[in-house]
Design a protein around this motif. Structure first.
Motif, short mmCIF file in Angstrom:
data_model
loop_
_atom_site.label_atom_id
_atom_site.label_comp_id
_atom_site.label_asym_id
_atom_site.label_seq_id
_atom_site.Cartn_x
_atom_site.Cartn_y
_atom_site.Cartn_z
N GLU A 200 42.74 46.16 47.59
CA GLU A 200 43.08 45.18 48.62
C GLU A 200 42.55 43.79 48.28
O GLU A 200 43.19 42.79 48.57
CB GLU A 200 42.54 45.62 49.98
CG GLU A 200 43.21 46.85 50.55
CD GLU A 200 44.69 46.65 50.79
OE1 GLU A 200 45.06 45.65 51.44
OE2 GLU A 200 45.48 47.50 50.35
N GLY A 201 41.37 43.73 47.68
CA GLY A 201 40.75 42.45 47.41
C GLY A 201 41.21 41.77 46.14
O GLY A 201 41.30 40.54 46.08
N HIS A 202 41.49 42.55 45.12
CA HIS A 202 41.82 41.99 43.80
C HIS A 202 42.98 40.99 43.82
O HIS A 202 42.85 39.91 43.24
CB HIS A 202 42.06 43.11 42.80
CG HIS A 202 42.17 42.63 41.39
ND1 HIS A 202 41.08 42.18 40.68
CD2 HIS A 202 43.24 42.49 40.58
CE1 HIS A 202 41.47 41.80 39.48
NE2 HIS A 202 42.77 41.99 39.39
N PRO A 203 44.10 41.29 44.46
CA PRO A 203 45.21 40.32 44.45
C PRO A 203 44.85 38.97 45.06
O PRO A 203 45.45 37.96 44.74
CB PRO A 203 46.31 41.02 45.27
CG PRO A 203 45.97 42.46 45.23
CD PRO A 203 44.47 42.53 45.15
N ASN A 204 43.86 38.97 45.96
CA ASN A 204 43.45 37.72 46.62
C ASN A 204 42.24 37.09 45.95
O ASN A 204 41.70 36.10 46.45
CB ASN A 204 43.14 37.99 48.10
CG ASN A 204 44.37 38.47 48.83
OD1 ASN A 204 45.46 37.96 48.63
ND2 ASN A 204 44.20 39.46 49.68
N GLY A 205 41.78 37.67 44.84
CA GLY A 205 40.65 37.11 44.11
C GLY A 205 39.29 37.54 44.63
O GLY A 205 38.28 36.96 44.24
N THR A 206 39.24 38.50 45.51
CA THR A 206 37.96 38.99 46.02
C THR A 206 37.37 40.00 45.06
O THR A 206 38.01 40.99 44.72
CB THR A 206 38.11 39.63 47.42
OG1 THR A 206 38.65 38.66 48.32
CG2 THR A 206 36.79 40.14 47.94
N ASP B 70 40.35 34.97 36.90
CA ASP B 70 39.03 35.44 37.32
C ASP B 70 37.99 35.15 36.26
O ASP B 70 36.88 34.74 36.55
CB ASP B 70 39.02 36.95 37.57
CG ASP B 70 39.80 37.35 38.80
OD1 ASP B 70 40.00 36.52 39.69
OD2 ASP B 70 40.23 38.52 38.86
N LEU C 240 37.94 41.85 54.18
CA LEU C 240 38.87 41.42 53.14
C LEU C 240 40.01 40.56 53.69
O LEU C 240 40.58 39.75 52.96
CB LEU C 240 39.43 42.63 52.39
CG LEU C 240 38.42 43.37 51.51
CD1 LEU C 240 38.98 44.72 51.07
CD2 LEU C 240 38.03 42.51 50.31
N ARG D 5 39.60 37.01 53.03
CA ARG D 5 39.69 36.62 51.62
C ARG D 5 38.43 35.94 51.08
O ARG D 5 38.49 34.87 50.50
CB ARG D 5 40.90 35.74 51.39
CG ARG D 5 42.20 36.44 51.70
CD ARG D 5 43.38 35.56 51.42
NE ARG D 5 44.60 36.32 51.65
CZ ARG D 5 45.78 35.91 51.30
NH1 ARG D 5 45.94 34.74 50.71
NH2 ARG D 5 46.83 36.65 51.54
#
Length: 112
Positions: A66-72, A103, A35, A38
Motif C-alpha cells: 500500500e505504501g510503496h506506490p506513494n513513496g512511503t 527512491d 498510509l 502518505r
C-alpha cells in the motif's frame, strides 16, 4: 499495539505480544489509516514481539504494497532474531529493501 503519530513524517506503531490472526486486523486497520496520509515513512517497532504467524507477516507485506506506490517506506525497528529469520526465509526482507530509482535518489530504504 500502540501508535505514536506525533512525527507525521514517520509515525510509529509499536507491536508487542503475539501478531497473529486475532491481533493482525487492528494493526492492518491502523496501517491503512496512517498510509492514507502518505507519510514518507512508517516505522514498525517489534521490540516486544513474541510470536508472528502468516497473518501477521501478511500485514507487513500489505503495508509495503500500500505504501510503496506513494513513496512511503516501511521501516522495521527492534526486529527480534526470529522475525528477521522469517523475513529472510520468506523473501519479505528483500521486498522491503526494494526501491525505485526515484527512491534511491531521495532516501535509502533500510530495515532498522
Amino acid at each position: 499495539m500502540s501508535i505514536d503519530d506525533t512525527d507525521s513524517a514517520a509515525p510509529l506503531i509499536t507491536v508487542a505480544g503475539d501478531l497473529d490472526f486475532t491481533t493482525a486486523p487492528p494493526l492492518r486497520t491502523a496501517l491503512d489509516h496512517l498510509l492514507a496520509a502518505r507519510p514518507p515513512a512508517v516505522v514498525l517497532d517489534f521490540g516486544g514481539l513474541l510470536f508472528i504467524d502468516s497473518t501477521g507477516l501478511a500485514v507487513i507485506v500489505h503495508a509495503w504494497r500500500e505504501g510503496h506506490p506513494n513513496g512511503t517506506v516501511i521501516r522495521l525497528r527492534a526486529t527480534p532474531r526470529f522475525l528477521e529469520a522469517i523475513l529472510d526465509i520468506t523473501g519479505v526482507s528483500g521486498l522491503l529493501a526494494r526501491t525505485t530509482r526515484e527512491d534511491e535518489r531521495e532516501r535509502p530504504v533500510t530495515l532498522a
